[in-house]
Design an enzyme around this catalytic site. Sequence first.
Site, mmCIF file in Angstrom:
data_model
loop_
_atom_site.group_PDB
_atom_site.id
_atom_site.type_symbol
_atom_site.label_atom_id
_atom_site.label_comp_id
_atom_site.label_asym_id
_atom_site.label_seq_id
_atom_site.Cartn_x
_atom_site.Cartn_y
_atom_site.Cartn_z
ATOM 1 N N PHE A 47 46.899 48.598 46.177
ATOM 2 C CA PHE A 47 46.841 47.179 45.799
ATOM 3 C C PHE A 47 46.941 46.304 47.061
ATOM 4 C CE2 PHE A 47 49.309 43.727 43.185
ATOM 5 C CZ PHE A 47 48.146 43.001 42.982
ATOM 6 N N HIS A 55 50.420 38.527 43.349
ATOM 7 C CA HIS A 55 49.090 39.151 43.276
ATOM 8 C C HIS A 55 48.410 39.016 44.637
ATOM 9 C CE1 HIS A 55 45.011 39.742 40.966
ATOM 10 N NE2 HIS A 55 44.975 40.249 42.159
ATOM 11 N N LYS A 97 40.059 42.394 50.999
ATOM 12 C CA LYS A 97 39.227 41.389 50.310
ATOM 13 C C LYS A 97 39.558 39.964 50.759
ATOM 14 C CE LYS A 97 37.818 39.818 45.688
ATOM 15 N NZ LYS A 97 37.818 40.136 44.245
ATOM 16 N N HIS A 98 40.840 39.642 50.818
ATOM 17 C CA HIS A 98 41.235 38.247 51.080
ATOM 18 C C HIS A 98 41.831 38.047 52.475
ATOM 19 C CE1 HIS A 98 40.555 37.196 46.849
ATOM 20 N NE2 HIS A 98 41.223 38.290 46.515
ATOM 21 N N GLN A 130 51.642 37.086 39.262
ATOM 22 C CA GLN A 130 51.316 37.611 37.933
ATOM 23 C C GLN A 130 52.592 37.896 37.135
ATOM 24 O OE1 GLN A 130 49.155 41.319 38.499
ATOM 25 N NE2 GLN A 130 50.866 42.344 39.493
ATOM 26 N N HIS A 139 43.815 46.521 49.099
ATOM 27 C CA HIS A 139 42.719 45.767 48.478
ATOM 28 C C HIS A 139 42.863 44.276 48.798
ATOM 29 C CE1 HIS A 139 39.931 44.381 45.304
ATOM 30 N NE2 HIS A 139 40.848 43.458 45.086
ATOM 31 N N GLU A 140 44.075 43.766 48.679
ATOM 32 C CA GLU A 140 44.295 42.331 48.925
ATOM 33 C C GLU A 140 44.016 41.975 50.385
ATOM 34 O OE1 GLU A 140 44.906 39.926 46.516
ATOM 35 O OE2 GLU A 140 44.415 41.618 45.232
HETATM 36 P P1 5GP Z 1 38.661 37.426 37.884
HETATM 37 O O1 5GP Z 1 37.183 37.493 37.870
HETATM 38 O O2 5GP Z 1 39.355 38.546 37.197
HETATM 39 O O3 5GP Z 1 39.228 36.063 37.574
HETATM 40 O O4 5GP Z 1 39.044 37.605 39.405
HETATM 41 C C1 5GP Z 1 38.808 38.796 40.067
HETATM 42 C C2 5GP Z 1 39.217 38.650 41.490
HETATM 43 O O5 5GP Z 1 38.336 37.745 42.171
HETATM 44 C C3 5GP Z 1 40.605 38.036 41.718
HETATM 45 O O6 5GP Z 1 41.631 38.943 41.588
HETATM 46 C C4 5GP Z 1 40.431 37.556 43.136
HETATM 47 O O7 5GP Z 1 40.493 38.626 44.032
HETATM 48 C C5 5GP Z 1 39.059 36.990 43.105
HETATM 49 N N1 5GP Z 1 39.049 35.588 42.659
HETATM 50 C C6 5GP Z 1 38.831 35.108 41.401
HETATM 51 N N2 5GP Z 1 38.856 33.775 41.387
HETATM 52 C C7 5GP Z 1 39.109 33.371 42.653
HETATM 53 C C8 5GP Z 1 39.229 32.095 43.263
HETATM 54 O O8 5GP Z 1 39.110 31.038 42.660
HETATM 55 N N3 5GP Z 1 39.493 32.097 44.599
HETATM 56 C C9 5GP Z 1 39.614 33.231 45.305
HETATM 57 N N4 5GP Z 1 39.863 33.112 46.616
HETATM 58 N N5 5GP Z 1 39.488 34.437 44.766
HETATM 59 C C10 5GP Z 1 39.244 34.525 43.453
HETATM 60 P P1 5GP Z 2 41.400 41.315 42.617
HETATM 61 O O1 5GP Z 2 41.407 41.009 41.174
HETATM 62 O O2 5GP Z 2 42.524 40.814 43.424
HETATM 63 O O3 5GP Z 2 40.087 41.340 43.285
HETATM 64 O O4 5GP Z 2 41.626 42.858 42.524
HETATM 65 C C1 5GP Z 2 42.740 43.444 42.015
HETATM 66 C C2 5GP Z 2 42.526 44.908 42.273
HETATM 67 O O5 5GP Z 2 43.763 45.475 42.540
HETATM 68 C C3 5GP Z 2 41.923 45.626 41.102
HETATM 69 O O6 5GP Z 2 41.091 46.639 41.592
HETATM 70 C C4 5GP Z 2 43.119 46.213 40.419
HETATM 71 O O7 5GP Z 2 42.854 47.416 39.782
HETATM 72 C C5 5GP Z 2 44.041 46.454 41.591
HETATM 73 N N1 5GP Z 2 45.457 46.306 41.227
HETATM 74 C C6 5GP Z 2 46.384 47.194 41.542
HETATM 75 N N2 5GP Z 2 47.579 46.794 41.079
HETATM 76 C C7 5GP Z 2 47.380 45.613 40.476
HETATM 77 C C8 5GP Z 2 48.253 44.715 39.809
HETATM 78 O O8 5GP Z 2 49.447 44.909 39.672
HETATM 79 N N3 5GP Z 2 47.691 43.573 39.326
HETATM 80 C C9 5GP Z 2 46.361 43.303 39.470
HETATM 81 N N4 5GP Z 2 45.899 42.163 38.952
HETATM 82 N N5 5GP Z 2 45.511 44.134 40.086
HETATM 83 C C10 5GP Z 2 46.023 45.289 40.581
#
Ligand code: 5GP
Ligand code: 5GP
Length: 227
Positions: free
Chosen positions: A112, A62, A119-120, A35, A115-116
Amino acid sequence: MQSNNPLRLIKLLTLHSLLTLSAAQDFDFFYFVQQWPGSYCDTKQGCCYPSTGKPALDFGIHGLWPNRNDGTYPSNCDSSNPFDASKISDLTSHMQSEWPTLSCPSNNGLTFWGHEWDKHGTCSESVLNQHDYFATTLSFKNEINLLQALKSAGIQPNGQKYSLSSIKTAIKQGSGYTPWIECNNDSSGNSQLYQIYLCVDSSASGFIECPVFPNGSCGSSIEFPAF
Ligand code: 5GP
Ligand code: 5GP
């Protein structure tokens, strides 16, 4: 169950190992996502610098996200193996500089990173344990310098607009791989460079060309804000 027929036993064993394999690795590749901090912070929602201070002028990690070739992805795969900060204590200073959190309220990043992982990371634990998930992701950041690739093509974080194609070409030139670009909007609604996706093979051994890109698109010309 009777299994005195050797052929039947072999068939059963093969089926069992195939099922075990597919349960263990339910993905085809990873997205490695970075990011741009300026684009997280200049939004309506704003940002908070981590408690360790303002991050460097650079892309931040990220995450490393397991994904399938059909575009879907697994998430939150193992609640029995939650994030444990003590497993990455040797990586803390590197994590703080390369994977800084920008969410509010200001914090040390553990939320953060947790969470990563939850989730992943739990979806690729057959390939990378908790320590190696973070260590390997850090090593990918070290391998490709996105900001340098952009600067070498005259693309600077100065609030100016650049064509999406020039950004992609610069990264392909600098890294050897075709990126996917995700945009967001600044507080005035301008489309800007937010995240850059590269792909990594399913063993997490190195970069590959992406088998599939996420959906969505930027405008043909986007801002690259300062930070
Ligand atoms: P957003 O809906 O903001 O694009 O994505 C929210 C979160 O969903 C991302 O931060 C990530 O954790 C997950 N995500 C969104 N798109 C993808 C994707 O194409 N592949 C994977 N593995 N995760 C995703
Ligand atoms: P994702 O989009 O990967 O599912 O989730 C990102 C989560 O991590 C959200 O709950 C967001 O609030 C938290 N977060 C904490 N720090 C950061 C950051 O620096 N960037 C992003 N994109 N998400 C962050």
